[in-house]
Design a protein around this motif. Structure first.
Motif, PDB file in Angstrom:
ATOM      1  N   SER A 111      42.575  35.371  32.000  1.00 28.94           N
ATOM      2  CA  SER A 111      42.759  33.913  32.077  1.00 28.94           C
ATOM      3  C   SER A 111      43.829  33.541  33.089  1.00 28.94           C
ATOM      4  O   SER A 111      43.657  32.619  33.887  1.00 28.94           O
ATOM      5  N   LEU A 112      44.949  34.260  33.030  1.00 28.29           N
ATOM      6  CA  LEU A 112      46.047  33.952  33.949  1.00 28.29           C
ATOM      7  C   LEU A 112      45.614  34.196  35.396  1.00 28.29           C
ATOM      8  O   LEU A 112      45.897  33.393  36.293  1.00 28.29           O
ATOM      9  N   THR A 113      44.928  35.302  35.614  1.00 31.74           N
ATOM     10  CA  THR A 113      44.489  35.616  36.978  1.00 31.74           C
ATOM     11  C   THR A 113      43.474  34.569  37.442  1.00 31.74           C
ATOM     12  O   THR A 113      43.502  34.132  38.595  1.00 31.74           O
ATOM     13  N   ALA A 114      42.604  34.154  36.530  1.00 34.10           N
ATOM     14  CA  ALA A 114      41.611  33.132  36.881  1.00 34.10           C
ATOM     15  C   ALA A 114      42.293  31.811  37.217  1.00 34.10           C
ATOM     16  O   ALA A 114      41.952  31.151  38.211  1.00 34.10           O
ATOM     17  N   ALA A 115      43.272  31.428  36.391  1.00 34.84           N
ATOM     18  CA  ALA A 115      43.985  30.163  36.640  1.00 34.84           C
ATOM     19  C   ALA A 115      44.679  30.208  37.995  1.00 34.84           C
ATOM     20  O   ALA A 115      44.640  29.250  38.776  1.00 34.84           O
ATOM     21  N   ALA A 116      45.307  31.347  38.278  1.00 33.84           N
ATOM     22  CA  ALA A 116      46.022  31.474  39.551  1.00 33.84           C
ATOM     23  C   ALA A 116      45.035  31.489  40.721  1.00 33.84           C
ATOM     24  O   ALA A 116      45.218  30.788  41.723  1.00 33.84           O
ATOM     25  N   ALA A 117      43.965  32.268  40.568  1.00 32.73           N
ATOM     26  CA  ALA A 117      43.010  32.396  41.675  1.00 32.73           C
ATOM     27  C   ALA A 117      42.313  31.065  41.949  1.00 32.73           C
ATOM     28  O   ALA A 117      42.033  30.725  43.104  1.00 32.73           O
ATOM     29  N   GLY A 118      42.049  30.292  40.874  1.00 29.79           N
ATOM     30  CA  GLY A 118      41.428  28.978  41.053  1.00 29.79           C
ATOM     31  C   GLY A 118      42.339  28.027  41.808  1.00 29.79           C
ATOM     32  O   GLY A 118      41.888  27.109  42.487  1.00 29.79           O
ATOM     33  N   THR A 119      43.630  28.230  41.698  1.00 32.69           N
ATOM     34  CA  THR A 119      44.597  27.391  42.415  1.00 32.69           C
ATOM     35  C   THR A 119      44.739  27.861  43.862  1.00 32.69           C
ATOM     36  O   THR A 119      44.868  27.054  44.782  1.00 32.69           O
ATOM     37  N   ILE A 120      44.724  29.180  44.031  1.00 32.50           N
ATOM     38  CA  ILE A 120      44.980  29.743  45.362  1.00 32.50           C
ATOM     39  C   ILE A 120      43.758  29.616  46.278  1.00 32.50           C
ATOM     40  O   ILE A 120      43.897  29.336  47.474  1.00 32.50           O
ATOM     41  N   ALA A 121      42.566  29.803  45.702  1.00 33.45           N
ATOM     42  CA  ALA A 121      41.353  29.841  46.532  1.00 33.45           C
ATOM     43  C   ALA A 121      41.227  28.646  47.485  1.00 33.45           C
ATOM     44  O   ALA A 121      40.987  28.841  48.692  1.00 33.45           O
ATOM     45  N   PRO A 122      41.405  27.382  46.996  1.00 30.32           N
ATOM     46  CA  PRO A 122      41.257  26.248  47.932  1.00 30.32           C
ATOM     47  C   PRO A 122      42.277  26.278  49.066  1.00 30.32           C
ATOM     48  O   PRO A 122      42.021  25.750  50.143  1.00 30.32           O
ATOM     49  N   LEU A 123      43.427  26.911  48.824  1.00 31.98           N
ATOM     50  CA  LEU A 123      44.443  26.973  49.876  1.00 31.98           C
ATOM     51  C   LEU A 123      43.984  27.866  51.021  1.00 31.98           C
ATOM     52  O   LEU A 123      44.487  27.775  52.136  1.00 31.98           O
ATOM     53  N   LEU A 124      43.037  28.761  50.710  1.00 27.49           N
ATOM     54  CA  LEU A 124      42.530  29.677  51.728  1.00 27.49           C
ATOM     55  C   LEU A 124      41.103  29.322  52.126  1.00 27.49           C
ATOM     56  O   LEU A 124      40.366  30.158  52.665  1.00 27.49           O
ATOM     57  N   VAL A 255      53.962  30.758  38.954  1.00 29.69           N
ATOM     58  CA  VAL A 255      53.886  31.592  37.748  1.00 29.69           C
ATOM     59  C   VAL A 255      53.975  30.726  36.491  1.00 29.69           C
ATOM     60  O   VAL A 255      53.129  30.813  35.600  1.00 29.69           O
ATOM     61  N   GLU A 256      54.998  29.864  36.451  1.00 27.40           N
ATOM     62  CA  GLU A 256      55.208  29.031  35.261  1.00 27.40           C
ATOM     63  C   GLU A 256      54.033  28.079  35.046  1.00 27.40           C
ATOM     64  O   GLU A 256      53.540  27.897  33.932  1.00 27.40           O
ATOM     65  N   HIS A 257      53.574  27.481  36.150  1.00 26.86           N
ATOM     66  CA  HIS A 257      52.496  26.494  36.027  1.00 26.86           C
ATOM     67  C   HIS A 257      51.207  27.138  35.564  1.00 26.86           C
ATOM     68  O   HIS A 257      50.467  26.577  34.763  1.00 26.86           O
ATOM     69  N   VAL A 258      50.945  28.330  36.071  1.00 28.45           N
ATOM     70  CA  VAL A 258      49.715  29.030  35.677  1.00 28.45           C
ATOM     71  C   VAL A 258      49.771  29.377  34.196  1.00 28.45           C
ATOM     72  O   VAL A 258      48.789  29.235  33.475  1.00 28.45           O
ATOM     73  N   SER A 259      50.948  29.787  33.729  1.00 25.86           N
ATOM     74  CA  SER A 259      51.090  30.154  32.324  1.00 25.86           C
ATOM     75  C   SER A 259      50.699  28.992  31.417  1.00 25.86           C
ATOM     76  O   SER A 259      50.060  29.174  30.391  1.00 25.86           O
ATOM     77  N   SER A 260      51.094  27.783  31.825  1.00 21.70           N
ATOM     78  CA  SER A 260      50.814  26.631  30.969  1.00 21.70           C
ATOM     79  C   SER A 260      49.383  26.130  31.123  1.00 21.70           C
ATOM     80  O   SER A 260      48.932  25.304  30.350  1.00 21.70           O
ATOM     81  N   GLN A 261      48.681  26.609  32.126  1.00 20.63           N
ATOM     82  CA  GLN A 261      47.351  26.073  32.393  1.00 20.63           C
ATOM     83  C   GLN A 261      46.227  27.004  31.959  1.00 20.63           C
ATOM     84  O   GLN A 261      45.078  26.596  31.887  1.00 20.63           O
ATOM     85  N   ALA A 262      46.574  28.274  31.703  1.00 20.68           N
ATOM     86  CA  ALA A 262      45.517  29.268  31.499  1.00 20.68           C
ATOM     87  C   ALA A 262      44.843  29.159  30.139  1.00 20.68           C
ATOM     88  O   ALA A 262      43.744  29.662  29.953  1.00 20.68           O
ATOM     89  N   GLU A 263      45.515  28.482  29.215  1.00 18.23           N
ATOM     90  CA  GLU A 263      44.969  28.430  27.857  1.00 18.23           C
ATOM     91  C   GLU A 263      43.562  27.829  27.850  1.00 18.23           C
ATOM     92  O   GLU A 263      43.312  26.817  28.491  1.00 18.23           O
ATOM     93  N   GLY A 264      42.695  28.485  27.144  1.00 21.18           N
ATOM     94  CA  GLY A 264      41.349  27.931  27.003  1.00 21.18           C
ATOM     95  C   GLY A 264      40.363  28.444  28.020  1.00 21.18           C
ATOM     96  O   GLY A 264      39.193  28.119  27.955  1.00 21.18           O
ATOM     97  N   LEU A 265      40.804  29.208  28.995  1.00 21.24           N
ATOM     98  CA  LEU A 265      39.840  29.748  29.949  1.00 21.24           C
ATOM     99  C   LEU A 265      39.105  30.914  29.282  1.00 21.24           C
ATOM    100  O   LEU A 265      38.077  30.735  28.672  1.00 21.24           O
ATOM    101  N   LEU A 266      39.687  32.107  29.342  1.00 23.40           N
ATOM    102  CA  LEU A 266      39.054  33.207  28.633  1.00 23.40           C
ATOM    103  C   LEU A 266      39.892  33.615  27.427  1.00 23.40           C
ATOM    104  O   LEU A 266      39.428  34.289  26.529  1.00 23.40           O
ATOM    105  N   SER A 267      41.146  33.122  27.406  1.00 21.72           N
ATOM    106  CA  SER A 267      42.065  33.615  26.382  1.00 21.72           C
ATOM    107  C   SER A 267      41.802  32.991  25.021  1.00 21.72           C
ATOM    108  O   SER A 267      42.133  33.582  24.007  1.00 21.72           O
ATOM    109  N   ALA A 268      41.173  31.815  25.015  1.00 22.76           N
ATOM    110  CA  ALA A 268      40.974  31.161  23.731  1.00 22.76           C
ATOM    111  C   ALA A 268      40.043  32.004  22.871  1.00 22.76           C
ATOM    112  O   ALA A 268      39.004  32.441  23.320  1.00 22.76           O
TER     113      ALA A 268
END
Lengths: 270, 697
Positions: A111-124, A255-268
């Motif tokens: 979930s955390l990796t997905a949240a981070a990658a979803g944020t990073i992908a548009p930047l690239l 890091v902090e922002h991703v932690s608060s956003q990842a809930e409910g992706l795959l971790s739920a």
């Protein structure tokens, strides 16, 4: 420790046998590549599997997408998530790692990796859906190994945690191939795009190795997730993580922002 | 279906034999070459047939080619930045899209991937040239287009945000970042929504969910910045959805804080009094209207307290308007302090204030509240060097039903305040309907008396038109009283009031004299009226001996010829007291004044009375005329009445002609003249003059 190499073959054989409970998920995997497939057609297919429908709906309603409670149909959920993410969820379902006894830390990591990658992908210049997708599946292989050899893989994970050894190295030693290579094999046969599989396979390459943009996205996202789960004071490890993040155009603030956003992706959980 | 064995081989990454690899490469659609350094040049040492085709050379001719001779340049960038393929290959690992040209062959778009290999024999490069199809070129153009958009959006003076998926922002320009006052990390997640104040957040999220589903949105919203300041924004959003890539949106953000503030000021100004800052009459109307409309049967009573300062004009006249304003501000302050929680204080206008008490158990409490406020105001007010005594009269109206109307309540409270003034000022009076009706009628009579004395009772004029040639042969004068507060008072009510309060004589004399004066003027100045008669109504009560004297005085004062005056008397007046009436008519006849019988046909007509009256004119009642065209009997009746009139030698006038059909029947019945809305409405003297110049229609 005995190295039960046949585990990998067993896993691949089992996945090829397409258990009935995953039939819908595998159908979705093929359907997302059909240029004529629409969100509604995908929704009609997914609708045949209640657990998969619930998973897709729960994901689209996760805080990550900012639409909590607003997604009331599978078609709308698919529209919002994008086909790549739907494919990733379907792949997880087909591989049987969504509802089986996979440790929660693995799903949290995904979930955390997905949240981070979803944020990073548009930047690239990549779609957020692609990023989320590769983040969700980056540790699919380890999940599969764990599912097939629960006690053995748990022992490896424990060993890695205690000694600081790389879990993938331990996996390679015990099973003949690390989890991400297994994941690459699985996703290739499910016709995931070549670039996607290559990005997955290159995740343990040196940070400065040449790689596709999706590979850079994954590397940066893994660094963010690792920093979130296991903050380090080791200057070398930290430098490697920061370098990976920098290549993804992000910094440790994420890091902090991703932690608060990842809930409910795959971790739920269910 | 892929077998497990093949899958396992993929995991193992085995290296196939060299000849198998070479055979496979020869079959690939892209050109493949191996190059090595030869005498300072990079020369091909192994090539595939596809490379020959790409370079436009004969089969096998690409072998031994110096890569310096192959020119590459940007795909869509024209001829600029020209390099050789050797440079591209040796520049380092990775892929690059270029246009490839060799000799005179047309350029080909290719993706070049090169890798450096070092073994025991030296350094070599493996190169793959994949032909770029139209889709790849389109993607390149799209990327350029996106880049242009990003450059443009980054510098735009309005905020621009783009979501890639859901409500997660992938692009936030500088202006949006500045407006939102949050870090880029917060903005590039769904947490940017947290800055929106909760009331608006739900609306925004719902609107954007609609956008993701394919709609558009245009919503106002407020955000709280990190520094606590609240800003008003307007967001316009449209969907950015590529099937399968996830649904996003693009939105512009406009800072409307200044505009909202300005509008808020305007709204406040529209609803508040600038001097005291209190709600004004408009706002009072709104609140009172809402209070009345929202009442239920079991609600507690409400009360309206109407305050009017006593002799405030004196303060202005004596100490100046600045001092007057200070007094008003002090009054507003004291009343504000005396308010209860749910009361509303408004400045109604001038020196009038109104308090709406929305919760009062009964009239006694309302009276007590009003009395307490009145006492608060009775303390002296210090203005500059002066200490002023400010008294106030208060009217109270109760709102205790659900049938009340806001304006009626205000009128009642105002009327009660007026009674308080008349009762000696500095007191509270509660509106009581019956008492008030009596008192109010007395007040109205007083006001009528004043209006008569001041000539404030207006006259209206309605022409009487001869049917033969449509000329104005006479003008009837009518009474009009426009009360300063109540508005127009019906003539019947004015006459009733005048009779009740013994004002009929004065009113009649005033009207008669002013009418004669006007007609005398018209005789001299308006050619069309040079020979017109003046018709003046005489009430039954006026048919008294004194009438002849009144008429004589008016004629003498104005100089109008008595032969131009026609007094209109109703049938009932003639029949009421035949003896006395005959004497009065005889006296008027001596003066040379003509008599018209008004409302002819409305009652019991006595031919004898008609003859005795010596009527020079009979006016057929408008009730009879109004029924014409509906009823043949009435057409006969008009004809009979007209015959009767002519039989006594009178001019026959039809009253109240309103339609062409009625006019035609009146003409057919043999009437001499007519009046009514069809020909001319009652109008002011000036309007009549203007109409006569323009020609009556």
């Amino acid at each position: 420790m005995t190295a039960p190499a046949p585990v990998v073959d067993d896993i691949l054989r089992e996945l090829d046998a397409l258990p009935a409970r995953s039939r819908t998920a595998v159908e979705v995997l093929w359907l997302v590549d059909d240029p004529r497939a629409s969100a509604q057609r995908l929704a009609d297919t997914i609708g045949q599997d209640e657990a998969l429908t619930t998973r897709i709906m729960r994901m689209a309603n996760a805080p990550y997408y900012g639409l909590s409670g607003r997604i009331t149909s599978a078609a709308f959920a698919i529209t919002v998530l994008g086909f790549d993410t739907v494919r990733a969820v379907a792949a997880s379902a087909a591989a049987g790692v969504l509802e089986d006894a996979v440790p929660s830390w693995m799903r949290t990591e995904a979930s955390l990796t997905a949240a981070a990658a979803g944020t990073i992908a548009p930047l690239l210049g990549r779609s957020a859906s692609e990023g989320t997708s590769i983040g969700l599946l980056h540790n699919l292989g380890s999940m599969l190994l764990h599912r097939a050899d629960r006690a053995g893989h748990a022992g490896l994970a424990n060993q890695a945690r205690l000694t600081g050894e790389d879990l993938h190295d331990l996996e390679r030693e015990r099973y003949g191939a690390p989890g991400y290579v297994l994941a690459g094999a699985v996703l290739r046969r499910w016709a995931f795009p070549v670039e996607f599989v290559e990005a997955l396979l290159a995740q343990r390459d040196p940070v400065d190795a040449p790689r596709s943009q999706l590979g850079v996205v994954l590397l940066a996202a893994v660094a963010v997730a690792e920093e979130a789960l296991h903050p380090t004071t080791d200057p070398v490890v930290r430098a490697a993580r920061l370098t990976a993040m920098a290549r993804g155009h992000v910094g440790p603030d994420l890091v902090e922002h991703v932690s608060s956003q990842a809930e409910g992706l795959l971790s739920a959980s269910r | 279906m892929v077998s497990a064995d093949r899958g396992a081989r993929a995991v193992d990454h085995p290296t196939p034999p060299r000849h198998v690899l070479a055979a496979g490469l020869r079959l690939t659609p892209g050109g493949v070459l191996v190059a090595a350094e030869r005498g300072g040049s990079l020369v091909t040492t192994w090539t595939t047939p596809a490379l020959d085709r790409l370079l436009g050379v004969e089969l096998g001719e690409a072998l031994g080619l110096d890569l310096e001779t192959v020119v590459v340049h940007p795909i869509d960038g024209g001829a600029g930045d020209v390099r050789s393929l050797a440079e591209v290959v040796t520049a380092g690992p990775g892929q690059v899209d270029v246009a490839l040209r060799h000799g005179s062959a047309p350029p080909v778009a290719v993706r070049v991937a090169a890798t450096r290999v070092e073994d025991g024999t030296g350094v070599a490069w493996g190169v793959v040239l994949g032909e770029i199809d139209e889709q790849v070129r389109a993607d390149a153009r799209l990327r350029e287009s996106e880049e242009r958009f990003r450059t443009l959006a980054a510098q735009a003076p309005i905020g621009i945000v783009v979501s890639d998926v859901g409500l997660r922002l992938g692009f936030v320009n500088e202006r949006a970042l500045h407006l939102w006052d949050r870090s880029l990390e917060v903005m590039r997640s769904s947490r940017w929504l947290e800055a929106i104040i909760p009331d608006d957040r739900e609306i925004v999220v719902t609107a954007l969910a609609g956008v993701l589903a394919g709609g558009d949105a245009d919503v106002p919203l407020r955000i709280t910045r990190e520094d606590g300041a609240v800003r008003s924004l307007r967001m316009r959003a449209a969907p950015v959805t590529f099937e399968g890539r996830g649904a996003g949106f693009i939105a512009s953000l406009e800072d409307t804080t200044a505009q909202q503030h300005h509008e808020e000021q305007l709204r406040h100004a529209a609803l508040h009094d600038p001097l005291t800052g209190l709600p004004n009459r408009t706002m009072l109307d709104q609140v009172l209207g809402a209070t009345v409309a929202g009442r239920r049967h079991d609600d507690a009573a409400a009360a309206l307290l109407f305050f009017d300062l006593d002799d405030f004009k004196g303060v202005n006249d004596t100490y100046g308007h600045t001092a007057g304003d200070e007094v008003l501000v002090e009054v507003a302050t004291r009343l504000s302090r005396a308010l209860r929680d749910d009361d509303l204080l408004a400045r109604f206008g001038g020196d009038e204030f109104v308090v709406l008490c929305r919760q009062v158990p009964d009239v006694d409490v309302a009276r007590a509240v009003a009395e307490r406020m009145r006492r608060q105001l009775s303390a002296p007010v210090v203005v500059g060097d002066h200490t002023l005594e400010v008294g106030v009269s208060v009217g109270v109206a109760m709102l205790d039903g659900t049938e009340d109307r806001p304006h009626q309540l205000l009128r009642d409270a105002d009327a009660a305040m007026y009674l308080a003034k008349r009762a000696g000022r500095g007191r509270v009076v509660v509106y009581e309907e019956e008492d008030h009706r009596q008192t109010a009628r007395g007040i109205l009579a007083d006001e009528l008396r004043e209006a008569i004395a001041e000539g404030a009772v207006d006259l209206a004029w309605q022409p009487i038109v001869r049917l033969a040639d449509r000329r104005v042969t006479a003008v009837e004068v009518l009474l009009r009283w426009d009360h300063p507060v109540r508005g127009p008072v019906p003539a019947g009510e004015v006459l009733g009031l005048a009779e009740e309060h013994d004002l009929l004589g004065d009113l009649g004399a005033s009207v008669l004299e002013r009418a004669c004066e006007q007609m005398a003027t018209w005789h001299r100045t308006v050619p069309a009226l040079a020979s017109a008669k003046l018709c003046v109504n005489v009430a039954r009560q006026q048919v008294q001996p004194v009438l002849a004297t009144t008429v004589a005085v008016a004629l003498a004062r104005t100089g109008m010829a008595s032969s131009d005056l026609v007094l209109e008397v109703t049938e009932q007046a003639l029949l009421a007291d035949p003896e006395s009436g005959r004497a009065v008519l005889a006296r008027l006849d001596e003066l040379g004044v003509a008599i018209a019988v008004d409302d002819f046909g409305a009652g019991v007509t006595s031919i004898t009375a008609l003859r005795q009256a010596g009527a020079a004119m009979v006016k057929i009642d408008q009730g009879v005329i109004s029924r014409l065209a509906d009823d043949d009997d009435d057409a006969h009746l008009v004809a009979i009445l007209a015959d009767l009139g002519r039989a006594v030698g009178a001019t026959v006038v039809a009253e109240g002609v309103e339609t062409p059909a009625q006019l035609a029947l009146v003409v057919a019945a043999g009437c001499d003249a007519a009046q009514g809305y069809l020909l001319a409405q009652p109008m002011s003297a000036a309007e009549l003059e203007a109409d006569l110049v323009g020609g009556l229609s």
